[in-house]
Design a protein around this motif. Structure first.
Motif, PDB file in Angstrom:
ATOM      1  N   SER A   1      -1.962  -2.753  -4.541  1.00 26.89           N
ATOM      2  CA  SER A   1      -1.165  -3.684  -4.739  1.00 26.89           C
ATOM      3  C   SER A   1      -1.248  -5.238  -4.507  1.00 26.89           C
ATOM      4  O   SER A   1      -0.614  -5.496  -3.188  1.00 26.89           O
ATOM      5  CB  SER A   1      -0.026  -3.500  -6.159  1.00 26.89           C
ATOM      6  OG  SER A   1       0.118  -4.916  -6.525  1.00 26.89           O
TER       7      SER A   1
ATOM      8  N   SER B   1       1.301  -1.277   0.210  1.00 28.31           N
ATOM      9  CA  SER B   1      -0.116  -0.070  -0.017  1.00 28.31           C
ATOM     10  C   SER B   1       0.948   1.747   0.279  1.00 28.31           C
ATOM     11  O   SER B   1       2.194   1.166   1.343  1.00 28.31           O
ATOM     12  CB  SER B   1      -1.011   0.157   1.376  1.00 28.31           C
ATOM     13  OG  SER B   1      -1.526   1.258   0.916  1.00 28.31           O
TER      14      SER B   1
ATOM     15  N   ASP C   1      -7.453  -7.180  -5.768  1.00 31.29           N
ATOM     16  CA  ASP C   1      -7.415  -6.119  -6.698  1.00 31.29           C
ATOM     17  C   ASP C   1      -7.009  -5.148  -6.780  1.00 31.29           C
ATOM     18  O   ASP C   1      -6.607  -4.876  -5.302  1.00 31.29           O
ATOM     19  CB  ASP C   1      -8.828  -6.562  -7.375  1.00 31.29           C
ATOM     20  CG  ASP C   1     -10.204  -6.892  -7.921  1.00 31.29           C
ATOM     21  OD1 ASP C   1      -9.710  -7.887  -8.083  1.00 31.29           O
ATOM     22  OD2 ASP C   1     -11.000  -6.901  -7.978  1.00 31.29           O
ATOM     23  N   LYS C   2      -6.670  -4.848  -7.247  1.00 26.96           N
ATOM     24  CA  LYS C   2      -5.306  -3.361  -7.687  1.00 26.96           C
ATOM     25  C   LYS C   2      -6.196  -2.367  -7.575  1.00 26.96           C
ATOM     26  O   LYS C   2      -7.585  -1.858  -7.857  1.00 26.96           O
ATOM     27  CB  LYS C   2      -3.920  -3.240  -8.362  1.00 26.96           C
ATOM     28  CG  LYS C   2      -3.445  -4.413  -8.783  1.00 26.96           C
ATOM     29  CD  LYS C   2      -2.065  -4.396  -9.728  1.00 26.96           C
ATOM     30  CE  LYS C   2      -1.367  -4.640 -10.413  1.00 26.96           C
ATOM     31  NZ  LYS C   2      -0.380  -4.349 -11.384  1.00 26.96           N
ATOM     32  N   GLN C   3      -5.771  -0.972  -7.064  1.00 28.72           N
ATOM     33  CA  GLN C   3      -7.051  -0.304  -6.282  1.00 28.72           C
ATOM     34  C   GLN C   3      -6.381   1.308  -6.306  1.00 28.72           C
ATOM     35  O   GLN C   3      -4.912   1.448  -6.070  1.00 28.72           O
ATOM     36  CB  GLN C   3      -7.079  -0.580  -5.278  1.00 28.72           C
ATOM     37  CG  GLN C   3      -8.633  -1.623  -4.762  1.00 28.72           C
ATOM     38  CD  GLN C   3      -8.510  -1.663  -2.928  1.00 28.72           C
ATOM     39  OE1 GLN C   3      -9.081  -1.030  -3.090  1.00 28.72           O
ATOM     40  NE2 GLN C   3      -8.041  -2.724  -2.482  1.00 28.72           N
TER      41      GLN C   3
ATOM     42  N   TYR D   1      -2.252   3.915  -3.145  1.00 24.83           N
ATOM     43  CA  TYR D   1      -2.530   2.663  -4.824  1.00 24.83           C
ATOM     44  C   TYR D   1      -2.089   1.584  -3.716  1.00 24.83           C
ATOM     45  O   TYR D   1      -1.189   1.253  -2.649  1.00 24.83           O
ATOM     46  CB  TYR D   1      -1.280   2.875  -5.836  1.00 24.83           C
ATOM     47  CG  TYR D   1      -0.996   2.096  -6.530  1.00 24.83           C
ATOM     48  CD1 TYR D   1      -1.894   1.551  -7.456  1.00 24.83           C
ATOM     49  CD2 TYR D   1       0.222   0.925  -6.520  1.00 24.83           C
ATOM     50  CE1 TYR D   1      -1.305   0.287  -8.168  1.00 24.83           C
ATOM     51  CE2 TYR D   1       0.710   0.171  -7.322  1.00 24.83           C
ATOM     52  CZ  TYR D   1      -0.437   0.026  -7.711  1.00 24.83           C
ATOM     53  OH  TYR D   1       0.316  -1.178  -9.038  1.00 24.83           O
TER      54      TYR D   1
ATOM     55  N   VAL E   1      -4.789   0.137 -14.101  1.00 23.21           N
ATOM     56  CA  VAL E   1      -5.808  -0.104 -13.361  1.00 23.21           C
ATOM     57  C   VAL E   1      -6.588   0.935 -13.339  1.00 23.21           C
ATOM     58  O   VAL E   1      -6.786   1.964 -13.035  1.00 23.21           O
ATOM     59  CB  VAL E   1      -4.954   0.218 -11.651  1.00 23.21           C
ATOM     60  CG1 VAL E   1      -5.984  -0.206 -10.375  1.00 23.21           C
ATOM     61  CG2 VAL E   1      -3.340  -0.684 -11.960  1.00 23.21           C
TER      62      VAL E   1
END
Length: 772
Positions: A487, A459, A510-512, A485, A567
């Motif tokens: 990952s 993060s 999930d990537k955010q 972000y 993303v």
């Protein structure tokens, strides 16, 4: 039956022996003083007002009897049990002097003094011509006193007259009449008179009367006007000195930024060659430790200004809130100029650089217990204008030793760098009149979180924003830029297998990418401990991806999903409101209540909120009768859930939570509590799999949301150790929203004697601090 009688016999024997032991060692001819009672004989005032006045009077009586714990004078018992120690140390000395309490003897009670005290108190409240009597009763070497107070009729204010003379000070006092605390029709009250004198003094201080004080105000009361009324006359005493009768202006302003508290110089005049002139300030800082601009932003006084107590206090508050000074001292001296003051500020700086290592024992809302190590390095004056640079690294472990998520421990490690400027950094000038220094903060951070056996998350976060306080009650925080972000890494086969059975778990890894402004506002007056009603409110607003979404025309419903760095960025509006009310029932008890309402509306590029911005309920600081993050959404419950294995966090786009808790002090550091919690979360849109099937039936918000509230109740103990509050709560559910409608209330199933019921329903919470 025989055993029961034996138990009764032993209990009575112990109580009798306990009572006897508290009088056995009294001095010959004396008795144990067990308390006093005040009885007001009056038929005019109401019962509620009479009871309140009796309680106030009883608080005045001295001495106080030995304290009771559950009706027993335990401390006195231990005092007698220890006996007279032979040495000033050891167990008996500790038991007698630290745990025990010596007897309060009847011979120590001065009944005439207390009677006079009650009479004076009543007359100070306007009950003139009051009479008091005292009488004592005794039994078994125990004595108590009863005071009878016969109130006179309460006198009311008829008129209030302020000075009518034309002198400068009399005219200034006369102008303050409008907001006087002394109002016709109100009862005569000495405390109100004192408050009025202090009010006048405070307002005169704001008009330049530096040497004035409340003792120079005389309030005369004429009670001979008849009909139980008084005329009040507010005057300036004739003996008031001349310097207190005139306003003063500010002349020179001297600042010593490197003042040592051990410096015992007799003179306050600085050497002329060491003075740096900056605007209206004379700064004595030969080492150039601070840039002069910080004093221009902190001090409200300028040369030629009329002295003002408000500006005086605001300046001191701002200097303290800069966070770079250990001591702040301010003095005023008569200047060479007529009716003027020279101001001197003596500032002792904190060490510029410091390092702090903290080890924290913690519990979190997910019922995990653990520890965290933080290492913080700070530079309090980075660019010589009181900027605070902080570099931090941390690592922690959180474990669940039994029950839910046992073995799925959480490891955290990361770092953070922040820089705080004691001012607003904006394209245009913004000035604040608050006594609290406004701040601009830039922050970057990284955290690596490993959830054992499941997955890891990286993060990254960056923020730039502003923090400011209007006053002691109101605080704002605006992050103009807030980027987050997330990952995933090291996702295990076990977790992937769970995703196959429950596709909603995919959202966690999930990537955010979340960016946009955030704002929060906080109001509180809970620091006013003796108010009957106190409040806390925090509201927050999160606008993510709004401008970007509008500019790109992103629309997930039409398949137009926009990616940034591969993303999909999140687009939503989220609001949350946290309102708390504290009702003070007595000196040692209160009723605390909380309502939390939150809503997140995904749109454009998102069909639901990103997992890390969703709402959760359940756990030690939420609905305590349910496992952390286990409730909802709505009436949905995973049919394949394993109570003894990994329980996935349940999240939603909407949240409603209600809590109420009765708190009372039981003994010194121990407080008891009874509580009821209710709430749930819901989804804004249905949660579907790749085939379009609804994978969480009952999770969507509807008009019947109130039928899906989870409810729990319980009791707990709090141990106030001064440096922390250790909290234990034992709770159980009384309404389960996932059951069929009509069967959700489970009060009839409560069975404390049933092993299976206890295992499935009793939840023990161990936490640090109050839940709200």
């Amino acid at each position: 039956m025989k055993n029961r009688y034996i138990l009764y016999y032993l209990t009575i024997t112990l109580l009798l022996s306990y009572g006897c032991s508290n009088t056995k060692y009294l001095p010959e001819g004396d008795m144990l003083y067990v308390g006093s009672e005040v009885n007001i004989k009056d038929t005019v005032i109401g019962k509620k007002e009479r009871k309140a006045l009796e309680s106030e009077m009883e608080d005045l009586l001295r001495p106080k009897p030995n304290r009771k714990i559950f009706g027993l004078r335990v401390k006195l018992y231990f005092y007698n049990l220890a006996g007279e120690p032979k040495k000033d140390k050891g167990f008996r000395y500790w038991l007698r002097n630290k745990v025990g309490e010596p007897p309060v003897l009847f011979s120590q009670v001065d009944m005439d003094y207390n009677a006079d005290l009650l009479q004076n108190y009543a007359e100070n409240k306007g009950y003139f011509k009051t009479r008091t009597e005292s009488d004592s009763t005794s039994r078994n070497r125990r004595a108590e006193v009863k005071y009878t107070v016969e109130l006179g009729r309460q006198y009311k204010i008829r008129t209030v007259t302020f000075p009518e003379d034309s002198t400068r000070i009399d005219t200034a006092v006369a102008k303050l009449k409008h907001w006087s605390l002394l109002r016709p029709g109100n009862p005569y009250d000495l405390n109100v008179i004192k408050a009025e004198r202090e009010r006048i003094d405070r307002l005169l201080k704001n008009k330049g009367y530096y040497y004035f004080n409340p003792d120079y105000i005389l309030v005369q009361a004429d009670s001979t006007v008849g009909n139980r009324q008084v005329d009040m006359f507010v005057k300036v005493k004739q003996e008031t000195p001349q310097e207190a009768r005139k306003p003063y202006t500010i002349n020179n302003i001297y600042i010593y930024p490197n003042y040592s508290i051990s410096n015992l110089q007799d003179t306050i005049r600085p050497p002329l060659d060491s003075v740096q002139q900056y605007k209206d300030f004379k700064i004595i800082d030969p080492e150039n430790t601070f840039r002069p601009i910080i004093f221009d932003r902190s001090l409200y006084f300028h040369k030629g200004d009329i002295y003002n107590r408000k500006d005086h206090n605001l300046s001191l508050n701002r200097l303290v809130n800069l966070g770079v000074f250990k001591f702040v001292k301010n003095e005023f001296y008569p200047a060479d100029t007529t009716n003027a003051l020279d101001a001197y500020y003596y500032l002792s700086p904190l060490p510029r650089k410091s390092i702090r290592v903290e080890t924290i024992a913690k519990t979190n809302s997910a019922n995990y217990n653990g520890t965290e190590l933080n290492v913080n390095w700070s530079n309090r004056n980075t660019f010589r204008a009181a900027e605070l640079l902080t570099l931090s690294v941390f690592g922690g472990l959180e474990v669940q030793v039994s029950g839910q998520n046992k073995g799925y421990n959480v490891y955290r490690v990361g770092g953070e760098a922040s820089l705080v400027w004691p001012r607003f950094i904006t394209p245009f000038e913004v000035r604040s009149s608050s006594g609290f220094v406004p701040k601009t903060r830039a922050l970057v951070s990284y955290e690596y979180q490993n959830r054992q056996k499941l997955y890891s998350l990286n993060s990254f976060r960056g923020q730039f924003g502003y923090l400011w306080k209007e006053n002691i009650h109101k605080e704002h925080q605006l992050n103009a830029i807030d980027i987050n972000y997330v990952s995933p890494a090291n996702v295990t086969d076990e977790y992937r297998n769970q995703i196959a059975d429950n596709p909603s778990l995919q959202r966690v890894i999930d990537k955010q990418l979340i960016f946009g402004p955030t704002y929060s506002y906080t109001y509180t007056n809970t620091m006013r401990k003796f108010k009957r009603h106190t409040f806390y409110y925090k509201g927050s607003l999160d606008l993510a991806g709004t401008i970007t979404g509008l500019a790109t025309g992103a629309n997930v419903k039409q398949g137009d999903t926009i990616n940034i760095l591969n993303v999909p960025f999140s687009q939503f509006v989220k609001m949350e409101h946290d309102f708390r009310h504290y009702l003070r029932l007595s000196r040692n008890s209160k009723l605390a209540s909380r309502i939390i309402a939150g809503i997140g509306v995904p749109y454009g590029n998102s069909s639901e909120l990103p997992f890390m911005r969703q709402f959760f309920v359940g756990g030690t600081n939420s609905i305590r009768a349910f496992r952390a993050r286990s409730i909802g959404p709505g009436s949905y419950r995973d049919p394949d859930i394993d109570e003894n294995g990994f329980l996935p966090d349940q999240s939603g786009d909407l949240k409603l939570e209600l809590n109420t808790e009765y708190r009372t002090k039981l003994y010194k550091i121990i407080e008891g509590a009874l509580f009821v919690d209710a709430g749930n979360i819901w989804l804004w849109n249905e949660r579907k799999d790749l085939n379009g099937e609804n994978i969480a039936p009952g999770a969507k918000f509807s008009k019947d949301f109130y039928k899906e509230l989870a409810v729990g109740t319980g009791f707990g103990l709090r141990f106030d150790l001064s440096f922390l509050v250790l909290r234990t709560d034992l709770a159980f559910p009384i309404r389960k929203p996932w059951l069929p409608e009509g069967d959700r209330w489970v009060l009839d199933e409560v069975d404390f004697g049933g092993k299976y019921w206890r295992k499935e329903n009793l939840v023990f919470n161990l936490a640090i601090g109050y839940p709200f």
